[in-house]
Design an enzyme around this catalytic site. Sequence first.
Site, PDB file in Angstrom:
ATOM      1  N   ASP A 250      35.175  46.275  34.110  1.00 43.16           N
ATOM      2  CA  ASP A 250      35.366  46.347  35.559  1.00 43.16           C
ATOM      3  C   ASP A 250      35.522  47.837  35.876  1.00 43.16           C
ATOM      4  OD1 ASP A 250      35.796  44.467  37.963  1.00 43.16           O
ATOM      5  OD2 ASP A 250      37.472  45.829  38.173  1.00 43.16           O
TER       6      ASP A 250
ATOM      7  N   LYS B 276      41.279  37.782  35.410  1.00 40.41           N
ATOM      8  CA  LYS B 276      41.113  39.229  35.567  1.00 40.41           C
ATOM      9  C   LYS B 276      42.247  39.932  34.854  1.00 40.41           C
ATOM     10  CE  LYS B 276      38.423  42.169  37.875  1.00 40.41           C
ATOM     11  NZ  LYS B 276      37.054  41.939  38.400  1.00 40.41           N
TER      12      LYS B 276
HETATM   13  N1  GLU Z   1      33.997  42.865  36.560  1.00 34.16           N
HETATM   14  C1  GLU Z   1      32.826  42.161  36.978  1.00 34.16           C
HETATM   15  C2  GLU Z   1      33.118  41.347  38.225  1.00 34.16           C
HETATM   16  O1  GLU Z   1      34.016  41.654  38.961  1.00 34.16           O
HETATM   17  C3  GLU Z   1      32.199  41.366  35.845  1.00 34.16           C
HETATM   18  C4  GLU Z   1      33.057  40.280  35.263  1.00 34.16           C
HETATM   19  C5  GLU Z   1      32.480  39.645  34.013  1.00 34.16           C
HETATM   20  O2  GLU Z   1      31.390  39.994  33.619  1.00 34.16           O
HETATM   21  O3  GLU Z   1      33.169  38.785  33.449  1.00 34.16           O
HETATM   22  O4  GLU Z   1      32.425  40.417  38.534  1.00 34.16           O
END
Ligand code: GLU
Length: 409
Positions: free
Chosen positions: A142, A102
């Site tokens: 996100d 992340k």
């Molecule tokens: N931000 C989204 C999540 O928390 C998607 C993450 C992604 O697609 O890699 O799952």
Amino acid sequence: MNAYDNAMRQLEKASQLINLDKDVLAKLSAPERVIMASLPVKMDDGSLRIFQAYRVQYNSARGPYKGGIRFHPQVDLDEVKALAFWMTIKCAVVDIPMGGGKGGVVVDPKSLSLAETERLSRAWIRAFKPVIGPEIDVPAPDVYTTPQIMAWMADEYGQLAGKPSLGVVTGKPLEYGGSKGRDVATATGGFYVLSEAIKEKDLEPKKSQVAIQGFGNAGSVMAKLLFKAGYKIVALADSKSIIYNDKGLDIDKVFEYKKNSGALSGFENSKEISKEEFFALDVDILIPAALENQISKDNADNIKAKIVLELANGPTSPEADEILYNKGILLVPDVLANAGGVTVSYFEWLQNISNNYWSEEEVDSELRERMIPSFQAILQMAKEHKTDLRTAAFMLALARIESASKIRN
Ligand code: GLU
């Protein structure tokens, strides 16, 4: 409440139940790598501002790190670590061959012009270029990051790499390597899971009242899908206000109103309620779709919903989990409920690296085929072990991470 402490408590609880290998538990108790950077960005007025940025590469036992980048004033390292850990679990829950990561930037994105946002997004890639890549770590959108931002990021990476590298980030626009269905994937995955969960509680769409907290990509698309399917959405919250109408809100009109006025507040025939009132509403389904730490021991007791569907990451504290479980509320955890987003991200990445693009129907049916069996497996596990769905989801995910970890050493 610290999101990372909560995440580690969730890990501990599920590890005990499956007697997780102690070396694997040790590895999952800290991120593999944390990278911090200061991003220098030229503002439109010519001044220079420095933004604090992070990438946490939590665990790669099952594949390249995967997870979004958040632009938010409250981002901090512990939050990003928690979110990266949850990505590790989430990818394993839906059995996609990716690890967890992340990223974040401490910024109020609403205070930036479009050009400043572009320069910040490109600066993020320049800072983290040495540690990301299609086979290493694949970011995505996100909170407050968009397909446009992903396009700037993919472009910047491609320029630095000296070759087009579309698989470096997912959640891109359709015209630049994006996947059909990615924009609605988080909500669509949640919708499929909810359609199964309501059967467990003998609810029917047309007779179910819903409250949704959050009007970003997850919450707003979910509102649309549920409205279309006949659910009655009685309360809806954005970051500024919460609107309520016990007869149900006309979601098409809400979208129109929000588009024109920039707010939910003042929408016709609705009254504004407080956050405390929102969580105590007499609804069937409660959907937190905003940020962490919304349901705690302070308000969990007031919740009357039969189902809580976590479209946000980390909205419920471990104490609240226990309260809800004891009240007989079915909580569908984030690592399953919102996993549709990363699932279609994975499909996008597959399309990018093979340069072969799927139809909307293919994406949708592949998504469905991952979400529904995952829900059923977790429900089964929860019943067998007499535990909540979050613990069951963790148990399933941890067992997968454990076998990938152990086969290698
Ligand atoms: N931000 C989204 C999540 O928390 C998607 C993450 C992604 O697609 O890699 O799952």
